[in-house]
Design an enzyme around this catalytic site. Structure first.
Site, PDB file in Angstrom:
ATOM      1  N   ASP A  58      15.998  40.263 -15.597  1.00  0.00           N
ATOM      2  CA  ASP A  58      17.270  39.593 -15.317  1.00  0.00           C
ATOM      3  C   ASP A  58      18.109  39.392 -16.581  1.00  0.00           C
ATOM      4  O   ASP A  58      17.606  39.414 -17.706  1.00  0.00           O
ATOM      5  CB  ASP A  58      17.009  38.216 -14.698  1.00  0.00           C
ATOM      6  CG  ASP A  58      16.562  38.305 -13.239  1.00  0.00           C
ATOM      7  OD1 ASP A  58      16.202  39.418 -12.790  1.00  0.00           O
ATOM      8  OD2 ASP A  58      16.563  37.271 -12.562  1.00  0.00           O
ATOM      9  N   ASP A  59      19.388  39.138 -16.331  1.00  0.00           N
ATOM     10  CA  ASP A  59      20.351  38.637 -17.322  1.00  0.00           C
ATOM     11  C   ASP A  59      20.845  39.693 -18.306  1.00  0.00           C
ATOM     12  O   ASP A  59      21.503  39.368 -19.287  1.00  0.00           O
ATOM     13  CB  ASP A  59      19.795  37.435 -18.117  1.00  0.00           C
ATOM     14  CG  ASP A  59      19.489  36.248 -17.230  1.00  0.00           C
ATOM     15  OD1 ASP A  59      19.752  36.334 -16.012  1.00  0.00           O
ATOM     16  OD2 ASP A  59      18.980  35.239 -17.744  1.00  0.00           O
ATOM     17  N   HIS A 119      23.341  40.243 -10.323  1.00  0.00           N
ATOM     18  CA  HIS A 119      22.899  38.902 -10.741  1.00  0.00           C
ATOM     19  C   HIS A 119      24.094  38.011 -11.065  1.00  0.00           C
ATOM     20  O   HIS A 119      24.007  37.157 -11.939  1.00  0.00           O
ATOM     21  CB  HIS A 119      21.952  39.033 -11.934  1.00  0.00           C
ATOM     22  CG  HIS A 119      21.110  37.814 -12.197  1.00  0.00           C
ATOM     23  ND1 HIS A 119      20.520  37.063 -11.210  1.00  0.00           N
ATOM     24  CD2 HIS A 119      20.742  37.221 -13.378  1.00  0.00           C
ATOM     25  CE1 HIS A 119      19.834  36.069 -11.755  1.00  0.00           C
ATOM     26  NE2 HIS A 119      19.965  36.135 -13.061  1.00  0.00           N
ATOM     27  N   HIS A 126      26.726  33.829 -13.882  1.00  0.00           N
ATOM     28  CA  HIS A 126      25.415  33.178 -13.887  1.00  0.00           C
ATOM     29  C   HIS A 126      25.520  31.651 -13.840  1.00  0.00           C
ATOM     30  O   HIS A 126      24.850  30.933 -14.590  1.00  0.00           O
ATOM     31  CB  HIS A 126      24.631  33.602 -15.135  1.00  0.00           C
ATOM     32  CG  HIS A 126      23.143  33.462 -14.996  1.00  0.00           C
ATOM     33  ND1 HIS A 126      22.496  32.252 -15.128  1.00  0.00           N
ATOM     34  CD2 HIS A 126      22.173  34.362 -14.738  1.00  0.00           C
ATOM     35  CE1 HIS A 126      21.192  32.434 -14.965  1.00  0.00           C
ATOM     36  NE2 HIS A 126      20.961  33.707 -14.723  1.00  0.00           N
ATOM     37  N   HIS A 161      12.892  38.862 -18.239  1.00  0.00           N
ATOM     38  CA  HIS A 161      14.288  38.906 -18.685  1.00  0.00           C
ATOM     39  C   HIS A 161      14.486  39.918 -19.816  1.00  0.00           C
ATOM     40  O   HIS A 161      13.691  39.949 -20.760  1.00  0.00           O
ATOM     41  CB  HIS A 161      14.727  37.513 -19.168  1.00  0.00           C
ATOM     42  CG  HIS A 161      14.808  36.507 -18.058  1.00  0.00           C
ATOM     43  ND1 HIS A 161      13.693  35.899 -17.530  1.00  0.00           N
ATOM     44  CD2 HIS A 161      15.871  36.027 -17.367  1.00  0.00           C
ATOM     45  CE1 HIS A 161      14.074  35.071 -16.555  1.00  0.00           C
ATOM     46  NE2 HIS A 161      15.383  35.127 -16.428  1.00  0.00           N
TER      47      HIS A 161
END
Ligand SMILES: [Zn+2]
Length: 352
Positions: A173-174, A223, A227, A320
């Site tokens: 993620d991210d 995503h 965020h 991540h």
């Protein structure tokens, strides 16, 4: 969600809405009115139940008994408390640790209860029991009726791999971020494939990396744009504006034909409504079964142990590749990939 959650950063105020967005909302309101009629006739719960009745083609794996499993639905902090920021405004390395709750200090037993951490309410869903239809507390009460899901796309949470059996779906993620290239290098070394849940503007700022991910045979996941957390507490319109434009940015970065089959809410902040928004945009809502908490930099052994203890066949691992210094993640991956292979695991994508 709790005191451990950060105050949502200030983002550009969504004060302007493109005509297309107005049209979309108009369509949503029309759908809402139609659903209200259905609700009057058949009962709101029945209508909602019908919408939620579409189950995933492959049931999520049985809930692992390991304590490292994070219940889907954002019952606990699972992501950096400091939201990723637009390119160029990313906080310096180390800021995550400074902002992270003290309960995430290195040395904590992976999965052990964190002092002060929110605990699932009695009866709260656990991993393997998708929470579709269970709005997260904190959701604004007045929600427009969700749009119908795109044909063939279920709004039920995905918490398992496409093929089941002794497979694992690695998710990052991210990103894309500075560590994404290293993650790709390690994945290639072991012939592993993974799914990258990307922040829209970061994908837009680094299309070459998005294309590299696709060329290596990995897949993409939406995503959000900014965020924001807690995601479920945003208004319906804000959530739509986080979900759909991010998908479009990722598609543009990847080039013609780019597919984004999943959406992962920041912090796992899923609700029945935002799962429907994702499904209507052609994306399955994707959760996880093993939270490595790598974003908190708990130490390489802790990250490795969280997977070794918590993974069950068909599981989805959350890691991540963005959001800060990911050197521990990369180092843990160098240990985990050969271990997974030695354990007989195949690398799979999440179910669709
Ligand atoms: Zn995230």
């Amino acid at each position: 969600m709790s005191s451990l959650e950060p105050v949502t950063r200030s983002f550009p105020a969504p004060s302007r809405h493109a005509p297309a967005a107005r049209k979309r909302r108009g369509a949503l309101r029309s759908a809402c009115a139609a659903l209200l009629v259905v609700a009057v006739v058949s009962g709101c719960g029945t209508a909602q139940g019908a919408l939620q009745a579409s189950t995933p083609p492959s049931a999520p794996p049985a809930a692992p008994s390991g304590a490292t499993v994070t219940p889907p639905g954002g019952s606990g902090p699972s992501e950096p408390p400091s939201a990723p920021t637009a390119p160029g405004t990313r906080p310096p390395a180390g800021s995550d640790a400074a902002a992270a709750p003290s309960a995430t200090a290195p040395g904590r037993t992976p999965g052990a209860p964190r002092p002060g951490s929110p605990q699932p309410a009695p009866g709260a869903p656990t991993a393997g029991t998708p929470t579709a239809g269970t709005p997260t507390t904190g959701t604004p009460p007045a929600q427009p009726a969700p749009p119908p899901a795109a044909p063939g796309v279920s709004a039920a949470l995905v918490a398992g791999t496409a093929h089941g059996g002794r497979t694992v779906a690695l998710t990052f993620d991210d990103g894309p971020g500075p560590a994404t290239g290293q993650v790709l290098d390690v994945l290639a070394q072991y012939g592993a494939r993974a799914t990258f849940c990307q922040i829209g503007p970061q994908a837009a700022a680094n299309p070459a990396m998005v294309k590299r991910i696709l060329a290596a045979g990995h897949r993409l996941c939406d995503h959000s744009v900014h965020h924001p957390q807690p995601f479920a507490a945003l208004s319906h319109d804000r959530q739509v504006e986080e979900i759909v434009p991010a998908r479009d940015m990722i598609v543009r970065a990847g080039g013609a034909g780019t597919e984004v089959p999943w959406f992962r809410a920041p912090g796992g902040g899923f609700t029945a409504a935002n799962q429907q928004v994702a499904a209507a945009a052609g994306m399955r809502p994707l959760t996880w079964t093993v939270d490595t908490r790598d974003w908190s930099r708990p130490g390489v052994p802790a990250i490795v142990a969280s997977v070794q203890r918590g993974l069950r066949p068909g599981g989805v691992v959350l890691m991540h590749d963005g959001g800060g210094d990911r050197s521990q993640t990369v180092a843990a991956l160098r240990q985990l990939l050969p271990w997974l292979t030695a354990q007989g695991y195949g690398f799979d994508f999440p179910a669709v």
